[in-house]
Write a protein that holds these residues in place. Structure first.
Motif, PDB file in Angstrom:
ATOM      1  N   GLY A   1      -0.655   9.345  -6.599  1.00 52.31           N
ATOM      2  CA  GLY A   1       0.626   8.817  -6.176  1.00 52.31           C
ATOM      3  C   GLY A   1       0.170   8.415  -4.796  1.00 52.31           C
ATOM      4  O   GLY A   1       0.702   7.166  -4.496  1.00 52.31           O
ATOM      5  N   GLU A   2      -0.626   8.767  -3.818  1.00 57.49           N
ATOM      6  CA  GLU A   2      -1.161   8.223  -2.699  1.00 57.49           C
ATOM      7  C   GLU A   2      -1.879   7.258  -2.819  1.00 57.49           C
ATOM      8  O   GLU A   2      -1.792   6.190  -1.851  1.00 57.49           O
ATOM      9  N   ARG A   3      -2.641   7.231  -3.813  1.00 60.68           N
ATOM     10  CA  ARG A   3      -3.748   6.099  -4.016  1.00 60.68           C
ATOM     11  C   ARG A   3      -2.818   4.935  -4.554  1.00 60.68           C
ATOM     12  O   ARG A   3      -3.168   3.826  -3.978  1.00 60.68           O
ATOM     13  N   ARG A   4      -1.944   5.074  -5.362  1.00 62.37           N
ATOM     14  CA  ARG A   4      -1.289   4.064  -5.702  1.00 62.37           C
ATOM     15  C   ARG A   4      -0.298   3.187  -4.565  1.00 62.37           C
ATOM     16  O   ARG A   4       0.137   2.106  -4.232  1.00 62.37           O
ATOM     17  N   TYR A   5       0.397   4.352  -3.821  1.00 60.18           N
ATOM     18  CA  TYR A   5       1.056   3.791  -2.542  1.00 60.18           C
ATOM     19  C   TYR A   5       0.171   2.862  -1.501  1.00 60.18           C
ATOM     20  O   TYR A   5       0.554   1.842  -1.027  1.00 60.18           O
ATOM     21  N   LEU A   6      -1.045   3.308  -1.499  1.00 61.66           N
ATOM     22  CA  LEU A   6      -1.949   2.476  -0.642  1.00 61.66           C
ATOM     23  C   LEU A   6      -2.360   1.213  -1.032  1.00 61.66           C
ATOM     24  O   LEU A   6      -2.509   0.279  -0.563  1.00 61.66           O
TER      25      LEU A   6
ATOM     26  N   ARG B   1      -4.811  -0.817 -10.895  1.00 62.09           N
ATOM     27  CA  ARG B   1      -3.932  -0.434  -9.617  1.00 62.09           C
ATOM     28  C   ARG B   1      -3.064  -1.670  -9.521  1.00 62.09           C
ATOM     29  O   ARG B   1      -3.209  -2.786 -10.269  1.00 62.09           O
ATOM     30  N   GLY B   2      -2.183  -1.906  -8.445  1.00 58.96           N
ATOM     31  CA  GLY B   2      -1.525  -2.862  -8.122  1.00 58.96           C
ATOM     32  C   GLY B   2      -0.158  -2.819  -9.071  1.00 58.96           C
ATOM     33  O   GLY B   2       0.088  -2.062  -9.807  1.00 58.96           O
TER      34      GLY B   2
END
Length: 373
Positions: free
Chosen positions: A274-279, A357-358
Motif C-alpha cells: 500500500g505504501e509503495r502504490r501510494y508513492l 505500478r501506476g
C-alpha cells in the motif's frame, strides 16, 4: 540456553514482599500469573535466596537497629517453602528466577531447577559469589545500579569470556525513583559499549508505567524489571512496587512499543504494498512533447514529465535519455515499455514493476480550447 531467553522478558521481583509468609507469596505469584497469561507475555517471577542461618553473623542476629539484618531475619523462609514457590512459578507457566546472595543459595537454585540467576547491584564485585554463579552455566542478569564503569566492564568480561548467557540492566537504585531520576539515555550508552549482550531496564519508579516503557523499548531495552506486590491482609504496599493492574499497563506499553518500533534495525524494512502504490501515485510519468517516429533515439528535449503515472509507463526514475522507440507515438502520449526500449530496460523485475505500478486508466482526451466569449 542462549541469550534469547532475555528477549522481551519481564522480571517480576518478589523480593521480600511475601514477608516470610508462604500464603502471601503464593497469592502474589498466582495473581500476577493471571495478568501475564492475559497479556501473553514472557515473564519471570524472581525470588531472593539467602542462607540466613549463615548469612547473618550470630553476634548480630538480634540487632533490630540494623535494618538489613532485621528484614532478613523477619522474612526468613525454610527451603521447602522456597522450593514450593519456585514450583508454583513453573506450574503457572512463568520463568523461574532467583537472586542468590550467597554460595549455598546458588546450590539451592541448581537443586530447584531455577532457569535464570540475578546478581544484586551490591554484589557485582563479589568475586566468590560470581565464580559460583558462573560455574552453574545458567543465564545471568545483572543491574548496573550505582556501579563505576570499570566495574561494569569487568563484570561483562567475566561472564561473556566464560560463555555464560548474560544481560545487563540499566538501573537507578533509588526507591522510589522520580521521572527525573530515570536517566534513560544510559540505555543508549550501555548498548553502544556492550553491543554483544542484551541490555534491559530495571526501575523503581512509581508515577508511570507507560511512557518510560515506550522510551526504554525504543532505545533498545529488551528486559524489564520491577518490584511487585498486592493489596493483601492490610500490609502496606511500597510506592515503588507494581500491583497487578499496573503490570497490565506495563505489559501493554511494551506491546505498543513493539508495534510502533516494528521489526528491528538489522535490515531495511519491507515496504508494504500500500505504501509503495501510494508513492508511485506521486511520481511523474514520461510523455511525448511531439509526434515521435519509430526508431527515434530519445533525449530530454523530446519528452516532458507530468502526473499521473500510468501502468506500464516509464517514469522519471527510469528515463535517462538514449532510449529508442519501437513504435511511433503521438504528442502527449505516454512512453511505455511497449513502445520504448533501451539498455536500462532489460531487467525482468524492473519491467514487472513498471507494468504493475501506476493507475490503470487511459489518459483522458484533451478538452477543446474554450471559445472566446
Amino acid at each position: 540456553m542462549t541469550e534469547a531467553i532475555f528477549n522481551d522478558l519481564f522480571v517480576l521481583e518478589l523480593a521480600n514482599n511475601h514477608w516470610g509468609n508462604l500464603d502471601r507469596g503464593l497469592k502474589i505469584i498466582r495473581d500476577f500469573a493471571r495478568v501475564v497469561k492475559f497479556n501473553n507475555v514472557k515473564a519471570a517471577i524472581k525470588l531472593q535466596f539467602r542462607d540466613v542461618d549463615n548469612f547473618v553473623h550470630p553476634d548480630f542476629r538480634e540487632r533490630a537497629d540494623i535494618r538489613y539484618i532485621k528484614k532478613t531475619i523477619d522474612t526468613q523462609m525454610p527451603w521447602d517453602n522456597l522450593r514450593l514457590m519456585i514450583e508454583t512459578v513453573r506450574d503457572c507457566g512463568m520463568v523461574t528466577m532467583v537472586t542468590p546472595f550467597d554460595e549455598v543459595s546458588v546450590d539451592k537454585c541448581v537443586e530447584f531447577g531455577v532457569e535464570i540467576l540475578k546478581i544484586a547491584s551490591s554484589d557485582i564485585r563479589d568475586k566468590t559469589l560470581l565464580r559460583k554463579m558462573a560455574e552453574t552455566g545458567l543465564p545471568v542478569i545483572a543491574s548496573s545500579g550505582g556501579a563505576e564503569i570499570e566495574h561494569i566492564d569487568q563484570l561483562v568480561e567475566f561472564f561473556t569470556s566464560r560463555n555464560v548467557p548474560f544481560a545487563l540492566n540499566h538501573c537507578v537504585s533509588l526507591y522510589p525513583s522520580e521521572d527525573g531520576d530515570l536517566e534513560l539515555d544510559q540505555i543508549d550508552f550501555l548498548k553502544a559499549r556492550y553491543p554483544q549482550i542484551t541490555i534491559g531496564y530495571s526501575t523503581h519508579e512509581y508515577r508511570d508505567w507507560w511512557d518510560s516503557t515506550l522510551i526504554a523499548y525504543g532505545k533498545g531495552a529488551r528486559t524489564f524489571e520491577r518490584h511487585i506486590d498486592i493489596d493483601y491482609e492490610g500490609v502496606p504496599v511500597s510506592s515503588y512496587c507494581t500491583k497487578p493492574q499496573q503490570a497490565d499497563t506495563w505489559f501493554r506499553a511494551m506491546k505498543k512499543a513493539q508495534e510502533m518500533c516494528g521489526h528491528g534495525s538489522a535490515a531495511r524494512r519491507v515496504v508494504p504494498e500500500g505504501e509503495r502504490r501510494y508513492l508511485d501515485a506521486l511520481v511523474r510519468g514520461v510523455y511525448a512533447k511531439r509526434d515521435l517516429a519509430k526508431g527515434e533515439v530519445l533525449s530530454h528535449d523530446d519528452v516532458y514529465f507530468a502526473v499521473p503515472l500510468l501502468k506500464g509507463q516509464l517514469s522519471t526514475r527510469e528515463f535517462g535519455g538514449g532510449e529508442y522507440l519501437t513504435e511511433a507515438i503521438k504528442a502527449h502520449a505516454p512512453l511505455d515499455v511497449e513502445t520504448v526500449d533501451g539498455p536500462g530496460l532489460k531487467s525482468p523485475s524492473l519491467l514487472r514493476l513498471i507494468r504493475d505500478r501506476g493507475i490503470d486508466l487511459a489518459p483522458p482526451a484533451l478538452a477543446p480550447a474554450a471559445k472566446a466569449s
